[in-house]
Design an enzyme around this catalytic site. Structure first.
Site, PDB file in Angstrom:
ATOM      1  N   TYR A  72      41.938  63.838  23.805  1.00 35.59           N
ATOM      2  CA  TYR A  72      41.663  63.173  25.094  1.00 35.59           C
ATOM      3  C   TYR A  72      40.979  64.117  26.087  1.00 35.59           C
ATOM      4  O   TYR A  72      40.487  63.674  27.123  1.00 35.59           O
ATOM      5  CB  TYR A  72      42.950  62.652  25.740  1.00 35.59           C
ATOM      6  CG  TYR A  72      43.778  61.708  24.899  1.00 35.59           C
ATOM      7  CD1 TYR A  72      43.265  61.092  23.754  1.00 35.59           C
ATOM      8  CD2 TYR A  72      45.097  61.434  25.258  1.00 35.59           C
ATOM      9  CE1 TYR A  72      44.051  60.247  22.993  1.00 35.59           C
ATOM     10  CE2 TYR A  72      45.885  60.586  24.502  1.00 35.59           C
ATOM     11  CZ  TYR A  72      45.361  59.995  23.367  1.00 35.59           C
ATOM     12  OH  TYR A  72      46.151  59.162  22.622  1.00 35.59           O
TER      13      TYR A  72
ATOM     14  N   LEU B 258      49.972  46.757  25.531  1.00 33.34           N
ATOM     15  CA  LEU B 258      49.580  45.497  26.189  1.00 33.34           C
ATOM     16  C   LEU B 258      48.340  44.904  25.535  1.00 33.34           C
ATOM     17  O   LEU B 258      47.698  44.003  26.094  1.00 33.34           O
ATOM     18  CB  LEU B 258      49.334  45.736  27.687  1.00 33.34           C
ATOM     19  CG  LEU B 258      50.470  46.463  28.430  1.00 33.34           C
ATOM     20  CD1 LEU B 258      50.101  46.711  29.886  1.00 33.34           C
ATOM     21  CD2 LEU B 258      51.779  45.676  28.347  1.00 33.34           C
TER      22      LEU B 258
ATOM     23  N   ILE C 166      54.268  53.429  25.692  1.00 38.41           N
ATOM     24  CA  ILE C 166      53.555  54.316  26.622  1.00 38.41           C
ATOM     25  C   ILE C 166      52.376  53.594  27.283  1.00 38.41           C
ATOM     26  O   ILE C 166      51.222  53.861  26.983  1.00 38.41           O
ATOM     27  CB  ILE C 166      53.078  55.603  25.915  1.00 38.41           C
ATOM     28  CG1 ILE C 166      52.440  55.283  24.551  1.00 38.41           C
ATOM     29  CG2 ILE C 166      54.215  56.584  25.759  1.00 38.41           C
ATOM     30  CD1 ILE C 166      51.718  56.461  23.922  1.00 38.41           C
TER      31      ILE C 166
ATOM     32  N   LYS D  37      49.573  52.618  30.104  1.00 38.94           N
ATOM     33  CA  LYS D  37      48.706  53.462  30.917  1.00 38.94           C
ATOM     34  C   LYS D  37      48.192  52.641  32.080  1.00 38.94           C
ATOM     35  O   LYS D  37      47.861  51.467  31.916  1.00 38.94           O
ATOM     36  CB  LYS D  37      47.530  53.930  30.050  1.00 38.94           C
ATOM     37  CG  LYS D  37      46.516  54.778  30.770  1.00 38.94           C
ATOM     38  CD  LYS D  37      45.218  54.823  29.993  1.00 38.94           C
ATOM     39  CE  LYS D  37      44.316  53.677  30.366  1.00 38.94           C
ATOM     40  NZ  LYS D  37      43.025  53.683  29.694  1.00 38.94           N
ATOM     41  N   SER D  38      48.151  53.236  33.257  1.00 42.30           N
ATOM     42  CA  SER D  38      47.506  52.598  34.404  1.00 42.30           C
ATOM     43  C   SER D  38      47.073  53.686  35.365  1.00 42.30           C
ATOM     44  O   SER D  38      47.769  54.677  35.542  1.00 42.30           O
ATOM     45  CB  SER D  38      48.464  51.637  35.123  1.00 42.30           C
ATOM     46  OG  SER D  38      47.827  51.103  36.262  1.00 42.30           O
TER      47      SER D  38
ATOM     48  N   ARG E 223      50.813  49.530  39.925  1.00 36.27           N
ATOM     49  CA  ARG E 223      51.053  48.999  38.580  1.00 36.27           C
ATOM     50  C   ARG E 223      51.960  49.935  37.782  1.00 36.27           C
ATOM     51  O   ARG E 223      52.770  49.488  36.984  1.00 36.27           O
ATOM     52  CB  ARG E 223      49.722  48.780  37.856  1.00 36.27           C
ATOM     53  CG  ARG E 223      49.829  47.779  36.740  1.00 36.27           C
ATOM     54  CD  ARG E 223      48.481  47.200  36.333  1.00 36.27           C
ATOM     55  NE  ARG E 223      47.909  46.350  37.356  1.00 36.27           N
ATOM     56  CZ  ARG E 223      46.659  46.476  37.842  1.00 36.27           C
ATOM     57  NH1 ARG E 223      45.864  47.421  37.376  1.00 36.27           N
ATOM     58  NH2 ARG E 223      46.225  45.670  38.759  1.00 36.27           N
TER      59      ARG E 223
ATOM     60  N   ASN F 242      55.265  48.572  36.027  1.00 33.53           N
ATOM     61  CA  ASN F 242      55.548  48.722  34.598  1.00 33.53           C
ATOM     62  C   ASN F 242      56.934  49.310  34.361  1.00 33.53           C
ATOM     63  O   ASN F 242      57.649  48.884  33.450  1.00 33.53           O
ATOM     64  CB  ASN F 242      54.469  49.576  33.924  1.00 33.53           C
ATOM     65  CG  ASN F 242      53.133  48.854  33.817  1.00 33.53           C
ATOM     66  OD1 ASN F 242      53.040  47.643  34.014  1.00 33.53           O
ATOM     67  ND2 ASN F 242      52.082  49.593  33.498  1.00 33.53           N
TER      68      ASN F 242
END
Length: 282
Positions: free
Chosen positions: A57, A195, A233, A235-236, A241, A245
């Site tokens: 990443y 999601l 896990i 992610k946002s 948010r 979550n």
């Protein structure tokens, strides 16, 4: 609206070596390196204590900077990172580089990111991970994207059973057989793209349940994951948010409602197929 989780304790899953991992964590896949520190600081401020990154990443340094800036003791944060596909022959060196980038002495979980069966090196890489684990530098070791045959190959050639198999799981792509096999072997299941990269939030069943509970669609889907004992896990980049979550831990769907979400299975994989994926990540 169920949004905040500061009042709610995030549940943990006990891994096969006794280590406890927060069941709801925060992923930084596709978070731009320049924004990672700010976003992870926001996640830690929201209450997350489990951060999932990877060498591929290219944002480990941002994760490390956020943890250092947070003032939260290192031992209170569970850090996962992963070995690049192109570095399976140099796993020890790759691990040291990840620790340097994160500015930590140890990580909590180190994963082989993909099996890359065409390269035929994941069992060799696993031997290196076993040594890293034995040294105490990684409190647990595991795999990601390993299918049933990859697990069989690994276990036939190794001494340590992976603590985790991190795989793509969401309502429209559940990998139920692989998850069941992993668990039967004592391997915890961790869902990435939980999601469905956002697509599963538009399902009528999800939206209807969100309306019933005064919850967000993401809270409904995350609650479904949590009910199965899956580590998740999301992610946002949005701090509101992130907090929403976390609120999923306070939401409990009944068996019939959970079945409505399970019925969304369509076999539609969003990411690469681990049987053939061979990118180097370099």
């Amino acid at each position: 609206m169920m949004t905040h989780a500061h009042e709610t304790t995030i549940p943990t899953v006990t891994l096969n070596n006794g280590l406890r991992i927060p069941q709801l964590g925060f992923g930084v896949f596709q978070v731009p390196p320049a924004e990672t520190q700010r976003i992870v600081e926001d996640a830690l401020e929201a209450g997350y204590r489990h951060i999932d990154t990877a060498a591929a990443y290219r944002n480990e340094a941002g994760v490390g900077a956020a943890i250092a800036a947070s003032g939260i003791p290192r031992e209170e944060i569970f850090i996962t990172t992963k070995l690049r596909n192109g570095e399976q022959a140099q796993a020890r060196e790759a691990f040291e580089n990840s620790c340097k980038a994160l500015a930590v002495d140890y990580v909590d979980l180190y994963l082989i990111h993909w099996p890359v069966p065409s390269q035929g090196m994941f069992t060799e890489a696993w031997k290196a991970l076993e040594e890293i684990h034995a040294s105490g530098r990684s409190r647990a070791i595991g795999v990601s994207n390993f299918l049933a045959d990859h697990l069989d190959t690994l276990l036939s050639a190794s001494d340590v059973v992976p603590a985790v198999n991190q795989i793509e799981i969401h309502p429209t792509f559940q990998q139920q057989e692989l998850a069941a096999k992993s668990r039967a072997l004592g391997i915890a299941v961790e869902a990435y793209s939980p999601l469905g990269q956002g697509a599963d939030l538009n399902a009528a069943a999800v939206k209807s349940l969100a309306n019933t509970y005064g919850a967000t669609p993401a809270q409904i889907v995350l609650s479904w994951h949590l009910s199965q004992g899956t580590i998740v896990i999301p992610k946002s980049a949005d701090s509101t948010r992130m907090r929403e979550n976390l609120g999923a831990v306070a939401l409990q769907l009944d068996p019939a409602e959970l079945a409505e979400i399970t019925a969304l299975e369509s076999g539609a994989r969003a990411g690469a197929d681990p049987a053939v994926a061979a990118f180097s990540q370099m």
